[in-house]
Design a protein around this motif. Structure first.
Motif, PDB file in Angstrom:
ATOM      1  N   SER A 194     -14.676   7.501 -30.520  1.00  0.00           N
ATOM      2  CA  SER A 194     -13.892   6.265 -30.673  1.00  0.00           C
ATOM      3  C   SER A 194     -13.429   6.131 -32.124  1.00  0.00           C
ATOM      4  N   PHE A 195     -12.699   5.050 -32.395  1.00  0.00           N
ATOM      5  CA  PHE A 195     -12.184   4.794 -33.740  1.00  0.00           C
ATOM      6  C   PHE A 195     -12.670   3.438 -34.231  1.00  0.00           C
ATOM      7  N   LYS A 196     -13.110   3.393 -35.492  1.00  0.00           N
ATOM      8  CA  LYS A 196     -13.565   2.154 -36.118  1.00  0.00           C
ATOM      9  C   LYS A 196     -12.422   1.582 -36.945  1.00  0.00           C
ATOM     10  N   ARG A 197     -12.134   0.302 -36.739  1.00  0.00           N
ATOM     11  CA  ARG A 197     -11.044  -0.367 -37.461  1.00  0.00           C
ATOM     12  C   ARG A 197     -11.564  -0.926 -38.782  1.00  0.00           C
ATOM     13  N   VAL A 198     -10.805  -0.698 -39.855  1.00  0.00           N
ATOM     14  CA  VAL A 198     -11.165  -1.180 -41.182  1.00  0.00           C
ATOM     15  C   VAL A 198      -9.946  -1.867 -41.781  1.00  0.00           C
ATOM     16  N   PHE A 199     -10.121  -3.105 -42.245  1.00  0.00           N
ATOM     17  CA  PHE A 199      -9.054  -3.848 -42.919  1.00  0.00           C
ATOM     18  C   PHE A 199      -9.237  -3.710 -44.421  1.00  0.00           C
TER      19      PHE A 199
END
Length: 142
Positions: free
Chosen positions: A118-123
């Motif tokens: 999966s992919f982890k979202r980072v702002f």
């Protein structure tokens, strides 16, 4: 349309050669609108690895002193197969402040990094100040 191709070779002390290949294309649609596609490949010969990055950037100039751009990109590696390790969307606003050669910039963005399947979202948000040293812009009457 403008294209650019470059190759850089670096000797990393104790590690060996690393080569960086850039390929960019820019299309100017008007005096204020530009689209750029850019790709970078990084060959690490001692580790026998290849990292890459590709993106499209849209730029719009509001005035001679301010502009907006938005970068859509992805990056990855090649071990046995090519794999995408992340994605990004990075809008940016840049403008002069006080003088024509002093700029400020804000760039909020979001990136997705691969974590397993999966992919982890980072702002993130970057604030930057820039000073350009060019004799034609420095004017005592300004």
């Amino acid at each position: 349309m403008l294209g650019r191709f470059s190759i850089k070779a670096l000797w990393l002390r104790g590690e060996g050669w690393e080569e960086k290949v850039n390929l960019d294309f820019e299309k100017l649609f008007s005096k204020r609108i530009m689209l750029r596609w850019g790709s970078v490949g990084l060959f690490d010969l001692p580790k026998n690895s290849f990292n890459w990055d590709s993106s499209i950037t849209y730029r719009f100039q509001f005035s001679p002193r301010s502009a907006f751009s938005c970068n859509f990109g992805f990056w990855g590696t090649k071990q046995d197969i090519f794999s995408v390790e992340g994605y990004r969307i990075l809008p940016r606003y840049k403008s002069t402040i006080f003088r024509r050669w002093i700029f400020w910039e804000i760039s909020p963005g979001v990136m997705w990094f691969r974590e397993g399947d999966s992919f982890k979202r980072v702002f993130a948000t970057v604030f930057r100040f820039e000073i350009q040293f060019n004799r034609k812009f420095i004017n005592k009457n300004e």
